[in-house]
Design a protein around this motif. Structure first.
Motif, PDB file in Angstrom:
ATOM      1  N   GLN A  50      43.566  51.789  42.272  1.00 17.20           N
ATOM      2  CA  GLN A  50      42.659  51.989  41.470  1.00 17.20           C
ATOM      3  C   GLN A  50      42.512  50.622  40.873  1.00 17.20           C
ATOM      4  N   ASN A  51      43.548  50.128  40.777  1.00 19.33           N
ATOM      5  CA  ASN A  51      44.170  48.551  41.311  1.00 19.33           C
ATOM      6  C   ASN A  51      43.168  47.699  41.076  1.00 19.33           C
ATOM      7  N   PHE A  52      42.404  47.535  42.538  1.00 17.38           N
ATOM      8  CA  PHE A  52      41.395  47.111  43.095  1.00 17.38           C
ATOM      9  C   PHE A  52      39.711  46.873  42.107  1.00 17.38           C
ATOM     10  N   VAL A  53      40.007  48.112  41.634  1.00 18.84           N
ATOM     11  CA  VAL A  53      38.789  48.480  40.940  1.00 18.84           C
ATOM     12  C   VAL A  53      38.291  47.963  39.520  1.00 18.84           C
ATOM     13  N   GLN A  54      39.864  48.012  39.158  1.00 19.40           N
ATOM     14  CA  GLN A  54      40.361  47.822  37.966  1.00 19.40           C
ATOM     15  C   GLN A  54      40.298  45.498  38.083  1.00 19.40           C
ATOM     16  N   SER A  55      40.964  44.993  39.206  1.00 18.13           N
ATOM     17  CA  SER A  55      40.532  43.603  39.220  1.00 18.13           C
ATOM     18  C   SER A  55      39.230  43.734  39.223  1.00 18.13           C
ATOM     19  N   LEU A  56      37.816  43.830  39.916  1.00 15.74           N
ATOM     20  CA  LEU A  56      36.392  44.110  39.456  1.00 15.74           C
ATOM     21  C   LEU A  56      35.934  43.609  38.878  1.00 15.74           C
ATOM     22  N   VAL A  57      36.534  44.340  38.001  1.00 15.93           N
ATOM     23  CA  VAL A  57      36.326  44.777  36.318  1.00 15.93           C
ATOM     24  C   VAL A  57      36.805  43.277  35.544  1.00 15.93           C
ATOM     25  N   LEU A  58      37.959  43.140  35.607  1.00 18.83           N
ATOM     26  CA  LEU A  58      38.869  41.860  34.793  1.00 18.83           C
ATOM     27  C   LEU A  58      37.467  40.185  35.701  1.00 18.83           C
ATOM     28  N   LEU A  59      37.422  40.348  36.580  1.00 18.12           N
ATOM     29  CA  LEU A  59      36.406  39.146  37.570  1.00 18.12           C
ATOM     30  C   LEU A  59      36.397  38.910  36.865  1.00 18.12           C
ATOM     31  N   GLY A 109      30.006  37.736  37.605  1.00 19.03           N
ATOM     32  CA  GLY A 109      30.490  36.684  36.632  1.00 19.03           C
ATOM     33  C   GLY A 109      30.159  35.416  36.424  1.00 19.03           C
ATOM     34  N   MET A 110      29.646  35.104  37.530  1.00 16.92           N
ATOM     35  CA  MET A 110      28.397  34.236  37.328  1.00 16.92           C
ATOM     36  C   MET A 110      27.645  33.419  37.073  1.00 16.92           C
ATOM     37  N   ALA A 111      26.886  35.005  37.603  1.00 15.82           N
ATOM     38  CA  ALA A 111      25.049  35.202  36.614  1.00 15.82           C
ATOM     39  C   ALA A 111      25.640  35.484  34.768  1.00 15.82           C
ATOM     40  N   SER A 112      26.385  36.356  34.666  1.00 18.85           N
ATOM     41  CA  SER A 112      26.733  35.849  33.627  1.00 18.85           C
ATOM     42  C   SER A 112      26.860  34.981  32.521  1.00 18.85           C
ATOM     43  N   GLY A 113      28.003  34.226  33.135  1.00 18.29           N
ATOM     44  CA  GLY A 113      28.372  32.815  32.163  1.00 18.29           C
ATOM     45  C   GLY A 113      27.598  31.646  32.171  1.00 18.29           C
ATOM     46  N   SER A 114      26.944  31.663  33.175  1.00 19.03           N
ATOM     47  CA  SER A 114      25.735  30.451  33.084  1.00 19.03           C
ATOM     48  C   SER A 114      24.524  31.347  32.532  1.00 19.03           C
TER      49      SER A 114
END
Length: 229
Positions: A50-59, A109-114
């Motif tokens: 579960q921690n890995f799934v949440q990390s995907l979102v936060l990352l 994240g890169m696409a969204s941030g750009s």
């Protein structure tokens, strides 16, 4: 007060206006949350975190922030590189599939941030659907009856031939994957990758091997099929 809020959400802070930045962050959140769902639905129970799934979102959201901060500034990019050089990431990624989803989260994240929001959303939908197709179709599975056979062997060459004969009798194919000894005077642990002729014959194979002289601790572990939890 209204003028202050209007200034806060419309002013250009560095390279991205606040309202634009919040939109990008929202898209990163929604897209990476969808990625987390796709990952959860298409992942087996083994090694699921579960921690890995949440990390995907936060990352993905963090990467979006980084891209928004850096923008087109070379000085900020160098500053960010120097700051990240201090941080060392020691969490190992054991599954290549997990690494793929990590890269996907970073890319979104890169696409969204750009500001490339259409790319972030399109990539989420397309790659997510492909991951579900690979999961449901069991793509890449060579056989539904594969397994891992483990046993301890302390016999002679005759006993070794008897082991090979029993495996050959019940398996279409097999391969010795590992052989090791815990102690010099102890039994040898043998690990085989096996492809059973008939899944219902697994118990018979285990009984025959257990009855073989010099064999003990026989265990046949079925390989988890893609598409099974």
């Amino acid at each position: 007060m209204d003028s202050v809020l209007t200034h806060l959400f419309t002013s250009d802070w560095g390279t991205v206006g606040t309202s634009d930045f919040l939109l990008r962050l929202l898209v990163a959140w929604l897209a990476t949350t969808a990625v987390g769902w796709f990952y959860s639905w298409s992942h087996g129970s083994l090694s699921y975190s579960q921690n890995f799934v949440q990390s995907l979102v936060l990352l993905g959201m963090v990467v979006a922030v980084v891209l928004a901060v850096v923008g087109d500034s070379l000085a900020r990019a160098f500053g960010l590189g120097a700051a990240l050089a201090i941080v060392r990431f020691r969490t190992p990624v054991k599954d290549a599939r997990d690494a793929v989803f990590l890269f996907l989260s970073v890319a979104i994240g890169m696409a969204s941030g750009s500001g490339m929001l259409h790319i972030a959303m399109s990539a989420t939908v397309m790659i997510g659907l492909v991951s579900m197709f690979l999961h449901w179709s069991a793509f890449g599975t060579r056989s539904a009856e594969q397994g891992v056979l483990r046993l301890h062997f302390a016999g002679d060459d005759t006993g070794r031939e008897a082991v090979a004969g029993a495996i050959r009798k019940h398996c279409r194919s097999f391969q010795l994957a590992a052989a090791r000894k815990g102690r010099a005077d102890g039994p040898e642990e043998l690990v085989y990758d096996v492809n059973l002729r008939d899944p219902s014959g697994a118990d018979v194979l285990v009984r025959e091997l257990s009855a073989t002289l010099g064999v003990s601790g026989v265990a046949l572990l079925p390989t988890a099929r893609v598409g099974e939890a």
